[in-house]
Design an enzyme around this catalytic site. Structure first.
Site, mmCIF file in Angstrom:
data_model
loop_
_atom_site.group_PDB
_atom_site.id
_atom_site.type_symbol
_atom_site.label_atom_id
_atom_site.label_comp_id
_atom_site.label_asym_id
_atom_site.label_seq_id
_atom_site.Cartn_x
_atom_site.Cartn_y
_atom_site.Cartn_z
ATOM 1 N N PRO A 99 0.818 -1.214 0.000
ATOM 2 C CA PRO A 99 0.000 0.000 0.000
ATOM 3 C C PRO A 99 0.854 1.268 0.000
ATOM 4 C CG PRO A 99 -0.281 -1.248 2.061
ATOM 5 C CD PRO A 99 0.569 -2.071 1.158
ATOM 6 N N GLU A 143 1.578 -7.479 8.078
ATOM 7 C CA GLU A 143 1.931 -6.054 7.933
ATOM 8 C C GLU A 143 2.994 -5.841 6.858
ATOM 9 O OE1 GLU A 143 0.081 -3.805 9.629
ATOM 10 O OE2 GLU A 143 -0.964 -5.602 10.338
ATOM 11 N N ASP A 198 -8.891 2.073 -25.300
ATOM 12 C CA ASP A 198 -8.772 1.931 -23.850
ATOM 13 C C ASP A 198 -8.814 3.302 -23.192
ATOM 14 O OD1 ASP A 198 -8.425 -0.699 -24.382
ATOM 15 O OD2 ASP A 198 -6.313 -0.803 -23.784
ATOM 16 N N ARG A 251 -2.364 -8.337 -21.157
ATOM 17 C CA ARG A 251 -3.135 -7.953 -22.341
ATOM 18 C C ARG A 251 -2.367 -7.013 -23.256
ATOM 19 N NH1 ARG A 251 -5.560 -3.218 -22.011
ATOM 20 N NH2 ARG A 251 -7.337 -3.650 -23.354
HETATM 21 C C1 JBZ Z 1 -1.980 -3.220 -1.758
HETATM 22 C C2 JBZ Z 1 0.406 -7.196 3.493
HETATM 23 O O1 JBZ Z 1 0.436 -7.056 2.127
HETATM 24 C C3 JBZ Z 1 -0.353 -6.148 1.527
HETATM 25 C C4 JBZ Z 1 -1.424 -5.556 2.159
HETATM 26 C C5 JBZ Z 1 -2.196 -4.620 1.520
HETATM 27 C C6 JBZ Z 1 -1.891 -4.278 0.197
HETATM 28 C C7 JBZ Z 1 -0.811 -4.890 -0.418
HETATM 29 C C8 JBZ Z 1 -0.046 -5.834 0.213
HETATM 30 S S1 JBZ Z 1 -0.656 -4.252 -2.010
HETATM 31 N N1 JBZ Z 1 -2.526 -3.341 -0.585
HETATM 32 C C9 JBZ Z 1 -2.420 -2.280 -2.790
HETATM 33 O O2 JBZ Z 1 -1.902 -2.341 -3.899
HETATM 34 O O3 JBZ Z 1 -3.299 -1.474 -2.482
#
Ligand code: JBZ
Length: 270
Positions: A89, A116, A173, A158
């Protein structure tokens, strides 16, 4: 293209056997290998997580299984270097531009985490030797990186030569470069001409190709203004014709001093 995916949930990647990606694999255009991270543990419980240094909630993925798994994957590559994609994230946003860049790689390794995330030293270790990209698919909270890998692999696959039926399929696209660059696509219709009393817009059965193209562009512009005002703000007014400008003006958008669109003053949101 070769793809390796290291995960504690290999079955989560089963959708890669289906549809476009499944067909690309069957056609030999994609070589996908899914690896179980727990196969690279040595304790009886196949432990992949531990408590975080410094305290706090949740668990962190231990570096040793990731190191062994990645070393094994890298050793199988006959000296070639992959791009390593780490879904997180806190990564750089995954966009069509990044999908295009990654689609040019010969080999991608994905490392979807759970808990985490992965001990930072793993990213440092491989980042010192290889092209490692931390990538996020969007601003929402997920429980792990497997779903993001499915998203990224579909977007990348793709774009590979021969995976979509014809080269034209990329042209319209929403996020592809071109005449409608930066606009969302408009609505689509097919037969029957009347369904539950609802008819297809008359212009689409008119046979007037010029009017159809104009109608589609207008619908694209209206949808973009409604759903993605950020794309209108980013749009170059010079890329629009008088009709486009009139449509946007009707919706309350005017080019400003800075040469960018903004909501015309004195207008109220509908
Ligand atoms: C992602 C613990 O691993 C995670 C948790 C949430 C997450 C990802 C990996 S990748 N969210 C995203 O791309 O929003």
């Amino acid at each position: 293209m070769r793809l390796d995916i290291v995960t504690i949930f290999p079955e989560y990647l089963e959708p890669l056997n289906v549809s476009l990606v499944g067909k690309a694999r069957a056609a030999g255009r994609l070589d996908v290998r899914v690896h179980d991270l727990r196969a690279f543990t040595h304790d009886r419980h196949h432990t992949v997580d531990d408590t975080p240094y410094g305290g706090g909630p949740g668990m962190v993925m231990k570096p040793e299984p990731w190191g062994e798994a990645l070393d094994a994957v890298l050793a199988s590559g006959a000296g070639d270097d992959p791009v390593i994609v780490v879904p997180t994230p806190s990564g750089r946003p995954f966009t069509q531009e990044l999908a295009q860049e990654l689609s040019a790689a010969r080999w991608l390794v994905f490392t979807p985490a759970r808990y985490e995330g992965i001990d930072r030293r793993v990213i440092e270790e491989y980042g010192a030797r290889l092209d490692v990209r931390e990538v996020s698919i969007g601003d929402y909270v997920l429980a792990g990186g497997e779903a993001p890998v499915l998203v990224m692999v579909e977007a990348i696959a793709r774009l590979l030569p021969g995976v979509l039926g014809n080269a034209d399929s990329h042209r319209d696209d929403s996020f592809a470069p071109g005449a409608m660059a930066g606009l969302l696509e408009g609505p689509v219709h097919t037969k029957p001409p009347e369904w539950r009393g609802r008819t297809v817009p008359e212009v689409l059965i008119s046979g007037h190709h010029g009017r159809i193209a104009r109608w589609r562009r207008d619908e694209a512009l209206r949808r973009t203004a409604a759903n993605r005002p950020d794309l209108i703000e980013r749009c170059d007014p010079a890329a629009l014709d008088r009709h486009d400008l009139a449509t946007l003006a009707e919706l309350g958008w005017e080019p400003g001093e800075d040469g960018r669109f903004g909501r015309a003053s004195g207008r109220v949101e509908e």
